[in-house]
Design an enzyme around this catalytic site. Structure first.
Site, PDB file in Angstrom:
ATOM      1  N   LYS A  44       0.726  -1.130   0.023  1.00 55.78           N
ATOM      2  CA  LYS A  44       0.047   0.085  -0.067  1.00 55.78           C
ATOM      3  C   LYS A  44       0.812   1.295   0.187  1.00 55.78           C
ATOM      4  CE  LYS A  44      -3.824  -2.363   0.323  1.00 55.78           C
ATOM      5  NZ  LYS A  44      -5.044  -2.074  -0.916  1.00 55.78           N
ATOM      6  N   ASP A  45       2.073   1.040   0.542  1.00 53.85           N
ATOM      7  CA  ASP A  45       2.936   2.368   0.239  1.00 53.85           C
ATOM      8  C   ASP A  45       3.135   3.204  -1.084  1.00 53.85           C
ATOM      9  OD1 ASP A  45       3.639   1.704   2.745  1.00 53.85           O
ATOM     10  OD2 ASP A  45       5.620   1.185   2.570  1.00 53.85           O
TER      11      ASP A  45
END
Length: 452
Positions: A44-45
């Site tokens: 998700k970064d």
């Protein structure tokens, strides 16, 4: 000297790792895209950075503003990293089924965390979607990310994750398998790979309680498919705009138990300490094995890190409480092992029916052995008490001996589960277990069912 200017410059370029143990029954080469190497320990970064950079370019977020998002935890962590570096405040709205570790990590990164109930409709004002939208309306200079419908999510994976997989496999990838939540990963990676080779198959892993699989196959949004589930990070009760069903070749569904069990197995058999969605992904891949041949290169994506699940999937008590722990259960002793610290609840023949009811309520049980000075002489259960009340509404002060039924059968610690099952199947509500230390325990229908 080689160094990154900020932590954000370390996002991406994660490794591919060959699977060796759990995939022994598959002829194809199976490679894991190992996203825990991102600084926030999850894939998700990538999309967190992309969504904020796009919002900045479009003027949707101003310096010193507040970022608001409904998240299962990992997107919140990615947003927190970017917010810290860029000087934004962050409000994360999270569902209460998510692990305590995820909530603690978000707070450690300076985010304000609001926890909402899981088992409500998306339009319910208490849902984490609704609360996030309401926060965005109430907080000045704020921006609601909306990872579900924000197409920068998909673009992040089209621009980074997809090209990395293509280059790392030298273009030899034949299948891509990944859990589907917001849909950004499968849609972005899938679009990129199919543009390079239309024959590559894109498989989504869904969970029971989610609408994706049926909608993909029928284009029917079936609300009867929606119910509460335990698996984190995949599945939805909505259709996010980021899910491009035309790119996806098919879905397979994985149960909560299998996802949890395979999360543990990844750690214990592959040395891969990963999150809950990784367990679902590898089990989904195993369910699809008939689609693979010896010449195929299959890439499965693992989203996040096991440190966020130490109180859940990596906690044997948590797993046991849900019937997820893979234990060998063959005798009465195995079934009563978890009762070790719980005394056997009984009622005496001269006590009143009201006493038995009070005890059932207090200990949340539905049957009680009846004892006198000589030992076990009878039993009462909620069915018998219900029938007695129908016959006599004033029976609360009636002695137990007047309504009790035959005593439960008594077995020893080494009695087989098959024998216990036969006794219960033949009409007994429970059996009493006489242990070696002259104590007694009880096995109920629930105890047997919970280990099926």
């Amino acid at each position: 000297m080689k160094y990154a200017n900020t932590i954000l410059d370390t996002i991406g370029d994660t490794p591919l790792v060959k699977m060796n143990v759990l995939t022994k029954g598959i002829d194809a080469l199976v490679l894991a895209k190992y996203e825990t190497f991102n600084p926030g320990n999850s894939i998700k970064d990538r999309m967190a950075l992309k969504m904020i950079e796009d919002a900045e370019a479009e003027g949707r977020i101003k310096p010193g503003g507040t970022i608001i998002e409904s998240t299962s935890g990992n997107t919140g962590m990615g947003l927190a990293l970017v917010a810290v570096v860029k000087g934004y405040k962050l409000v994360c709205v999270i569902a209460d089924k998510q692990s305590k570790e995820k909530i603690d990590i978000l707070r450690a990164m300076g985010a304000k965390v609001l926890v909402c109930p899981t088992n409500v409709d998306p339009d319910d004002p208490r849902s984490y979607y609704s609360v996030a939208k309401r926060q965005a309306q109430q907080i000045p200079n704020s921006w609601y990310v909306n990872q579900y419908d924000n197409l920068s999510n998909t673009r992040a994976h089209y621009e980074t994750t997809g090209p990395e997989i293509w280059e790392q496999t030298d273009g030899k990838i034949t299948h891509f398998v990944v859990g589907v939540g917001t849909g950004g990963t499968i849609s972005g990676v899938g679009k990129y790979l199919k543009e390079r080779n239309p024959d590559i198959k894109i498989w989504g892993v869904d969970t029971y309680g989610s609408v994706f699989k049926k909608y993909h196959e029928t284009r029917i949004f079936d609300e009867n498919e929606i119910y509460s589930y335990i698996t984190e990070g995949i599945g939805e009760d909505i259709l996010p705009k980021n899910v491009n069903f035309d790119i996806i070749d098919g879905f397979t569904k994985v149960t909560d138990k299998d996802a949890a069990v395979y999360t543990q197995r990844l750690a214990k058999e592959e040395g891969m300490f990963l999150g809950n969605s990784a367990g679902a992904a590898i089990k989904g891949l195993l369910q699809l094995k008939e689609h693979f041949t010896k010449d195929d290169v299959v890439v499965v994506l693992f989203h996040d890190h096991g440190s966020r699940y130490v109180g859940k999937m990596f906690n044997d008590d948590w797993m046991r409480d849900r019937g997820f722990l893979e234990e060998t259960i063959s005798t009465a002793e195995d079934l009563v092992r978890e009762h070790d610290q719980k005394p056997l609840v009984t009622v005496k023949t001269e006590e009143l029916v009201s006493h038995a009811i009070e005890r059932m309520r207090k200990y949340q049980i539905s049957q009680i052995p009846v004892v006198d000075s000589h030992g076990f002489v009878g039993s009462v259960d909620e069915t018998a008490l219900f029938s007695a009340f129908l016959d006599n509404k004033d029976m609360a002060d009636t002695p137990i001996k007047e309504v009790m039924k035959a005593p439960f059968p008594i077995v020893n610690s080494f009695t087989s589960i098959e024998e216990i099952t036969k006794l219960i199947k033949n009409g007994h509500q429970a059996v009493i277990v006489a242990t070696d230390d002259e104590k007694h325990d009880i096995i109920t229908k629930y105890d047997v069912i919970s280990h099926i």
